[in-house]
Design a protein around this motif. Structure first.
Motif, PDB file in Angstrom:
ATOM      1  N   ALA A 145    -108.791  -1.459  30.985  1.00 47.25           N
ATOM      2  CA  ALA A 145    -107.843  -0.446  30.527  1.00 47.25           C
ATOM      3  C   ALA A 145    -106.483  -0.601  31.192  1.00 47.25           C
ATOM      4  N   ASN A 146    -106.433  -1.283  32.329  1.00 45.82           N
ATOM      5  CA  ASN A 146    -105.182  -1.499  33.062  1.00 45.82           C
ATOM      6  C   ASN A 146    -104.554  -2.863  32.786  1.00 45.82           C
ATOM      7  N   ALA A 147    -105.083  -3.577  31.797  1.00 44.37           N
ATOM      8  CA  ALA A 147    -104.619  -4.947  31.565  1.00 44.37           C
ATOM      9  C   ALA A 147    -103.140  -5.017  31.217  1.00 44.37           C
ATOM     10  N   ASP A 148    -102.625  -4.010  30.509  1.00 39.68           N
ATOM     11  CA  ASP A 148    -101.209  -4.047  30.136  1.00 39.68           C
ATOM     12  C   ASP A 148    -100.304  -3.982  31.367  1.00 39.68           C
ATOM     13  N   ALA A 149    -100.781  -3.317  32.415  1.00 37.84           N
ATOM     14  CA  ALA A 149     -99.966  -3.166  33.627  1.00 37.84           C
ATOM     15  C   ALA A 149    -100.133  -4.340  34.585  1.00 37.84           C
ATOM     16  N   TYR A 150    -101.195  -5.111  34.422  1.00 37.92           N
ATOM     17  CA  TYR A 150    -101.470  -6.233  35.325  1.00 37.92           C
ATOM     18  C   TYR A 150    -101.712  -7.492  34.482  1.00 37.92           C
ATOM     19  N   PRO A 151    -100.678  -8.288  34.237  1.00 31.77           N
ATOM     20  CA  PRO A 151    -100.803  -9.460  33.359  1.00 31.77           C
ATOM     21  C   PRO A 151    -101.911 -10.431  33.766  1.00 31.77           C
ATOM     22  N   ALA A 152    -102.238 -10.497  35.055  1.00 35.05           N
ATOM     23  CA  ALA A 152    -103.279 -11.433  35.498  1.00 35.05           C
ATOM     24  C   ALA A 152    -104.618 -11.113  34.854  1.00 35.05           C
ATOM     25  N   ILE A 153    -104.892  -9.839  34.628  1.00 29.31           N
ATOM     26  CA  ILE A 153    -106.163  -9.448  34.010  1.00 29.31           C
ATOM     27  C   ILE A 153    -106.263 -10.005  32.607  1.00 29.31           C
ATOM     28  N   GLN A 154    -105.221  -9.765  31.801  1.00 26.15           N
ATOM     29  CA  GLN A 154    -105.250 -10.253  30.427  1.00 26.15           C
ATOM     30  C   GLN A 154    -105.234 -11.769  30.379  1.00 26.15           C
ATOM     31  N   ARG A 155    -104.524 -12.396  31.311  1.00 24.79           N
ATOM     32  CA  ARG A 155    -104.452 -13.857  31.351  1.00 24.79           C
ATOM     33  C   ARG A 155    -105.830 -14.466  31.604  1.00 24.79           C
ATOM     34  N   VAL A 156    -106.571 -13.891  32.529  1.00 24.97           N
ATOM     35  CA  VAL A 156    -107.914 -14.418  32.817  1.00 24.97           C
ATOM     36  C   VAL A 156    -108.847 -14.179  31.637  1.00 24.97           C
ATOM     37  N   LEU A 157    -108.784 -12.994  31.048  1.00 22.72           N
ATOM     38  CA  LEU A 157    -109.637 -12.701  29.891  1.00 22.72           C
ATOM     39  C   LEU A 157    -109.329 -13.645  28.727  1.00 22.72           C
ATOM     40  N   ASP A 158    -108.036 -13.861  28.453  1.00 21.02           N
ATOM     41  CA  ASP A 158    -107.653 -14.702  27.316  1.00 21.02           C
ATOM     42  C   ASP A 158    -107.964 -16.172  27.552  1.00 21.02           C
ATOM     43  N   ASN A 159    -107.686 -16.644  28.757  1.00 21.93           N
ATOM     44  CA  ASN A 159    -107.785 -18.083  29.020  1.00 21.93           C
ATOM     45  C   ASN A 159    -109.138 -18.535  29.547  1.00 21.93           C
ATOM     46  N   HIS A 160    -109.891 -17.611  30.161  1.00 23.38           N
ATOM     47  CA  HIS A 160    -111.134 -18.020  30.819  1.00 23.38           C
ATOM     48  C   HIS A 160    -112.356 -17.232  30.355  1.00 23.38           C
ATOM     49  N   GLY A 161    -112.157 -16.130  29.664  1.00 21.30           N
ATOM     50  CA  GLY A 161    -113.277 -15.405  29.076  1.00 21.30           C
ATOM     51  C   GLY A 161    -113.874 -14.337  29.966  1.00 21.30           C
ATOM     52  N   LEU A 162    -114.753 -13.565  29.343  1.00 17.66           N
ATOM     53  CA  LEU A 162    -115.359 -12.408  29.999  1.00 17.66           C
ATOM     54  C   LEU A 162    -116.253 -12.797  31.173  1.00 17.66           C
ATOM     55  N   VAL A 163    -116.987 -13.887  31.031  1.00 19.71           N
ATOM     56  CA  VAL A 163    -117.925 -14.278  32.092  1.00 19.71           C
ATOM     57  C   VAL A 163    -117.185 -14.553  33.398  1.00 19.71           C
ATOM     58  N   THR A 164    -116.111 -15.342  33.308  1.00 21.53           N
ATOM     59  CA  THR A 164    -115.323 -15.642  34.504  1.00 21.53           C
ATOM     60  C   THR A 164    -114.711 -14.371  35.077  1.00 21.53           C
ATOM     61  N   PHE A 165    -114.206 -13.506  34.192  1.00 21.28           N
ATOM     62  CA  PHE A 165    -113.596 -12.259  34.636  1.00 21.28           C
ATOM     63  C   PHE A 165    -114.617 -11.378  35.353  1.00 21.28           C
ATOM     64  N   ALA A 166    -115.816 -11.238  34.773  1.00 18.18           N
ATOM     65  CA  ALA A 166    -116.852 -10.407  35.381  1.00 18.18           C
ATOM     66  C   ALA A 166    -117.300 -10.980  36.720  1.00 18.18           C
ATOM     67  N   LEU A 167    -117.388 -12.303  36.810  1.00 17.85           N
ATOM     68  CA  LEU A 167    -117.773 -12.925  38.075  1.00 17.85           C
ATOM     69  C   LEU A 167    -116.715 -12.658  39.146  1.00 17.85           C
TER      70      LEU A 167
END
Length: 207
Positions: free
Chosen positions: A114-136
């Motif tokens: 929910a905070n991805a718009d305020a923190y570009p790194a979150i969206q960048r990891v989700l877009d480029n590396h996927g949910l699994v990497t983000f969750a890990l």
């Protein structure tokens, strides 16, 4: 990646099965939907008109989201206020099974999305590396805050660059209120051998 749907359940007493998996997974792709669920969870109870004032989408979209979340078992109606439905959020846990490793998707992770718009790194990891990497990475950040793992080790385990790992950890520190009030995540620099790196990886992935 496989979704272990037998473990997609509300964490209530008694637990109830979450239905409509597409709506559930949309929480991890749609920052406004994630923000709406998070707002309900954080306030305890709330109404549609109150949410319209806090979520930057149209009134119609808010009510569409509420319907989707309720149909999926992620929120429930707990009363009414002068004829207006009052909603409360359900706790939940989704187990993702990846390479024989279980990753848990929880409301805390949805709050981060929910905070991805305020923190570009979150969206960048989700877009480029996927949910699994983000969750890990989310799972590892708590160990990092306790000094049990380094930025370099996190980067090795997640496959992220050191810079991206640092940016993501910094974002998660802020959202999860980890560390001291004015501190950034510390990059610990112990001397780690290849054997130590391999042992850490084996422990996390049960290889």
């Amino acid at each position: 990646m496989s979704y272990d749907t037998e473990h997609v359940r509300n964490a209530g007493d008694p637990p109830g099965t979450i239905t409509n998996i597409p709506t559930f997974t949309a929480l991890l792709d749609n920052t406004h939907l994630a923000a709406l669920y998070t707002s309900i969870r954080q306030t305890g109870t709330t109404t549609g008109p109150e949410l319209v004032e806090t979520i930057p989408v149209s009134k119609k979209t808010v009510y569409d989201y509420l319907h989707r979340l309720e149909q999926a078992g992620l929120i429930r109606t707990v009363g009414d206020d002068a004829g207006t439905a009052v909603y409360a959020a359900e706790e939940f846990e989704l187990t993702l099974t990846v390479r024989d490793t279980e990753l848990s998707i929880t409301p805390e992770l949805v709050e981060i999305v929910a905070n991805a718009d305020a923190y570009p790194a979150i969206q960048r990891v989700l877009d480029n590396h996927g949910l699994v990497t983000f969750a890990l990475a989310h799972d590892l950040v708590h160990a990092h805050s306790e000094g049990d793992i380094t930025i370099r080790q996190m980067a090795e385990l997640t496959g992220l660059s050191a810079g991206t790992t640092y940016d993501l950890v910094e974002a998660l520190y802020s959202i999860l209120d980890l560390g001291d009030d004015d501190s950034a995540p510390t990059t610990y620099t112990p001397v780690d051998s290849d054997d130590e790196e391999r042992t850490l990886r084996d422990e996390l992935f049960d290889e």
